[in-house]
Design a protein around this motif. Structure first.
Motif, mmCIF file in Angstrom:
data_model
loop_
_atom_site.group_PDB
_atom_site.id
_atom_site.type_symbol
_atom_site.label_atom_id
_atom_site.label_comp_id
_atom_site.label_asym_id
_atom_site.label_seq_id
_atom_site.Cartn_x
_atom_site.Cartn_y
_atom_site.Cartn_z
ATOM 1 N N LEU A 139 0.865 -1.162 0.000
ATOM 2 C CA LEU A 139 0.000 0.000 0.000
ATOM 3 C C LEU A 139 0.911 1.223 0.000
ATOM 4 C CD1 LEU A 139 -2.955 0.934 0.177
ATOM 5 C CD2 LEU A 139 -2.667 1.044 2.661
ATOM 6 N N LYS A 140 0.775 2.075 -1.035
ATOM 7 C CA LYS A 140 1.699 3.210 -1.122
ATOM 8 C C LYS A 140 1.059 4.504 -0.657
ATOM 9 C CE LYS A 140 4.649 1.389 -4.764
ATOM 10 N NZ LYS A 140 4.031 0.808 -5.960
ATOM 11 N N ILE B 273 -5.980 3.578 1.078
ATOM 12 C CA ILE B 273 -7.264 2.984 0.714
ATOM 13 C C ILE B 273 -8.265 4.098 0.996
ATOM 14 C CG2 ILE B 273 -8.955 1.195 1.251
ATOM 15 C CD1 ILE B 273 -6.615 -0.425 2.461
ATOM 16 N N GLU C 141 -4.347 5.297 5.603
ATOM 17 C CA GLU C 141 -3.000 5.507 5.063
ATOM 18 C C GLU C 141 -2.044 4.414 5.497
ATOM 19 O OE1 GLU C 141 -2.091 9.530 6.130
ATOM 20 O OE2 GLU C 141 -3.487 10.316 4.625
ATOM 21 N N PRO C 142 -1.007 4.187 4.678
ATOM 22 C CA PRO C 142 -0.101 3.070 4.958
ATOM 23 C C PRO C 142 0.595 3.195 6.304
ATOM 24 C CG PRO C 142 0.573 4.261 2.954
ATOM 25 C CD PRO C 142 -0.679 4.872 3.417
ATOM 26 N N ILE D 280 -7.846 1.700 -4.064
ATOM 27 C CA ILE D 280 -6.609 1.275 -3.410
ATOM 28 C C ILE D 280 -5.472 1.854 -4.245
ATOM 29 C CG2 ILE D 280 -5.171 -0.688 -2.814
ATOM 30 C CD1 ILE D 280 -7.819 -2.253 -2.505
ATOM 31 N N ASP D 281 -4.758 2.791 -3.688
ATOM 32 C CA ASP D 281 -3.723 3.522 -4.436
ATOM 33 C C ASP D 281 -4.262 4.002 -5.781
ATOM 34 O OD1 ASP D 281 -1.952 3.299 -2.404
ATOM 35 O OD2 ASP D 281 -0.839 1.598 -3.275
ATOM 36 N N LEU E 219 -2.792 -8.392 -0.448
ATOM 37 C CA LEU E 219 -2.577 -7.086 0.154
ATOM 38 C C LEU E 219 -3.173 -7.021 1.557
ATOM 39 C CD1 LEU E 219 -1.673 -4.065 -0.314
ATOM 40 C CD2 LEU E 219 -4.053 -3.639 -0.926
ATOM 41 N N VAL F 172 -1.636 -5.106 4.944
ATOM 42 C CA VAL F 172 -2.812 -4.507 5.573
ATOM 43 C C VAL F 172 -3.536 -5.599 6.348
ATOM 44 C CG1 VAL F 172 -4.970 -3.259 5.227
ATOM 45 C CG2 VAL F 172 -3.033 -2.859 3.678
ATOM 46 N N THR G 31 -0.448 -1.639 8.020
ATOM 47 C CA THR G 31 -1.642 -0.827 8.147
ATOM 48 C C THR G 31 -2.661 -1.669 8.876
ATOM 49 O OG1 THR G 31 -1.102 0.029 5.972
ATOM 50 C CG2 THR G 31 -3.284 0.584 6.858
#
Ligand code: ADP
Ligand code: MG
Length: 570
Positions: free
Chosen positions: A331-332, A335, A359-360, A394-395, A410, A489, A518
């Protein structure tokens, strides 16, 4: 028949890599009908020798016949050998394909249906397909070949008699064609009823302890008796129809035989054929009436079995797994939910206008009263439902377009319901995959399972759905599973609810201390020390995001969260 079904994949599964077995089974089947015809011919020969009083020839015919019998025996044995090889492989591939199609279904598609449909398709229906389709297809070919061979031989011996036979044959064939559809319908009704039966029995067995403790055995027995009676009634209806079909064809067979007998006698008396020929033809008539009786019946049950293959195709095809774009397992950015609304049923929204950014590497708590939609929110994030409005990305990638497989790499969800397989603790953690021992040990330790593993050993069998473990232990197993998978995540849905306060604290503390993950944690434990460690607390009520912020911010605001917290403290 449903136009969307396509049973070809399944019929292909029968023959894949199995054609040689099938061809050899077929070859020997046809050869064995030749044996039957040969024996009829011997009968005629011997009759004619009797008439000619030729003792020498009789001896020769006897020795030839004895030698041929050895050949016939070999053909019979080879027929059974290859037939059984063919059926063995065909059924294995058929069920393997069904199961692999089943495992391709999406979680939401699977849970919308009942498992008993699949159970019935893989057990009862499969047996029926084996008997009525595979086995009977070969028998059909045997009888078909017998019919054609017998007819050819008859034509060669007396065309008048053969003609009479053809005309008389039309009656049983017409009769079978008229009744075959009825049998297929009843076969399918039987399979549907079987499915209901299996579902009910499964339900009662799973709920056994509840039934006993509520003293509801009497009522349950009544319900069972009703379903049982209905199941047997449906089966009887099918059996009766099959009986009628076989009775009708049998009567037609007798008519045919007698007809041929009398016409043959008349032809012999008037001198147009020999007595020996009448005997051969009468005998041929046997390997002739059998097909007439059996072919239509088998044809009908073969059709009925194919209807079951269609049904299997339907249950494994409907809502098959969606594919989509694969996303990397990192995850950059975030979400992000924007104006997300969702309801399970039309007109009853469960989530309304949610806009949230996860956020990540951060820790999120989701709190709110029971029924406020917390679990639903997590289900949406896991891609279980696509019927929401608004957007989840997602991103930047729309969740709806994400390939579920890559989504599960993920994120993982630790839910309230933990399923355990009747296998060892280790295999329950790894879910039958291979992980380095150190990694497994790490997950065991962080999920607080060390004591259990030390006490009972990693090879301890958990029992059917984990009856050998306590609720808390089961939940720790599910936490360890997720830690082992190591997705970036982690979603937790009241994952520590079954643990005592101290253990719950330790496990949650362990999860919150993991670096770089996350975490979205649905919890009803409003422990101040833990709450302070979340980067953001999201408060849901009636499907709406009421407030959000850090523990300190929410406490200072003195609104809904504050009252929830003080209530739980008191
Ligand atoms: P929470 O986890 O906050 O207790 P849920 O998300 O489980 O709440 O449920 C929110 C609402 O959605 C409840 O009213 C519940 O009855 C309903 N609900 C949950 N799951 C389903 C489902 N599979 N089908 C229909 N309604 C559901
Ligand atoms: Mg819930």
């Amino acid at each position: 028949m449903n136009p969307s079904t396509d049973r070809r994949a399944y019929t292909r599964a029968f023959y894949q890599g199995n054609r040689l077995n099938f061809a050899l089974a077929l070859l020997f089947t046809v050869l064995s009908t030749g044996a039957m015809l040969y024996l009829s011919w011997v009968l005629g020969e011997v009759t004619n020798l009797m008439a000619a009083s030729d003792l020498d020839e009789l001896g020769r015919t006897l020795s030839v016949t004895l030698i041929s019998l050895a050949g016939i025996l070999a053909v019979e044995l080879l027929t059974y050998y290859y037939k059984s090889r063919f059926i063995h492989k065909a059924m294995r591939q058929y069920k393997d394909l069904a199961f692999s199609r089943l495992s391709e279904k999406s979680i939401s598609a699977f849970s919308r249906e009942t498992t008993s449909r699949y159970l019935s398709a893989l057990t009862n229906d499969a047996n029926s397909v084996e008997e009525n389709y595979l086995n009977r297809s070969l028998l059909l070919i045997y009888h078909g070949a017998l019919f054609v061979g017998g007819m050819t031989m008859m034509l060669a011996m007396s065309w008048q008699l053969a003609l009479a036979a053809i005309v008389l044959c039309l009656i049983p064939i017409a009769c079978a064609l008229a009744m075959g559809g009825g049998l297929a319908r009843r076969e399918r009704a039987m399979s549907d009823q079987n499915e209901r039966f299996v579902a009910q029995v499964k339900d009662f067995l799973s709920g056994f302890s509840i039934i006993k403790s509520f003293k509801a055995e009497g009522e349950v027995k009544q319900l069972f008796c009703a379903t049982n009676a209905e199941t047997e009634r449906v089966k009887e209806r099918r059996r009766r129809w099959e009986g009628m079909l076989s009775g009708a064809t049998q009567v037609c067979g007798v008519l045919l035989q007698m007809g041929i007998f009398f016409i043959g006698a008349w032809l012999a008396i008037t001198g147009s054929i020999q007595m020996g020929t009448v005997l051969v033809i009468l005998n041929l008539c046997n390997c002739f009436t059998a097909p007439i009786q059996i072919v239509p019946q088998y044809w009908a049950s073969r059709k009925a079995a194919l209807a079951l293959v269609d049904k299997l195709d339907q249950v494994t095809r409907e809502n098959a797994g969606r594919s989509g774009r694969a996303i990397p397992p990192v995850l950059k950015q975030a979400i992000a939910l924007e104006g997300v609304s969702f309801g399970y049923e039309e007109g009853r929204p469960v989530l309304q206008g949610l806009s949230i950014r996860f956020e990540p590497g951060k820790r999120y708590a989701v709190v709110g009263p029971s029924g406020s939609g917390k679990s639903t929110l997590l289900s949406l994030l896991m891609g279980a439902y696509h019927s929401y409005t608004g957007s989840i990305t997602i991103d930047g990638q729309q969740l709806r377009e994400v390939d579920p497989d890559s989504l599960y790499d993920l994120m993982s969800l630790i839910g309230q319901n933990v399923f355990l397989f009747d296998d060892t603790i280790t295999r329950n953690l790894t879910l039958f995959r291979d992980f380095p021992a150190q990694q497994v040990e790490d997950a065991v330790q962080r999920s607080g399972l060390s004591a259990l593993v030390e006490q009972r050993g990693a090879d301890y069998r958990c029992g059917e759905n984990g009856v050998g473990l306590s609720g808390g232990e089961r939940q720790r197993v599910s936490i360890a599973r997720a830690l082992l998978r190591g997705t970036p995540v982690l979603l937790l849905d009241e994952a520590t609810a079954a643990l005592d306060n101290q253990t719950a604290y330790e496990v949650t503390d362990g999860i919150l201390s993991l670096e770089g993950l996350t975490r979205i944690v649905v919890t009803h434990r409003l422990d101040a020390a833990l709450m302070q460690r979340y980067d953001e607390i999201l408060v849901l009520k009636d499907g709406r995001l009421l407030e959000s912020g850090t523990f300190r911010e929410l406490m200072q605001a003195k609104k809904y969260f504050y009252s929830l917290f003080t209530l739980s403290e008191g």
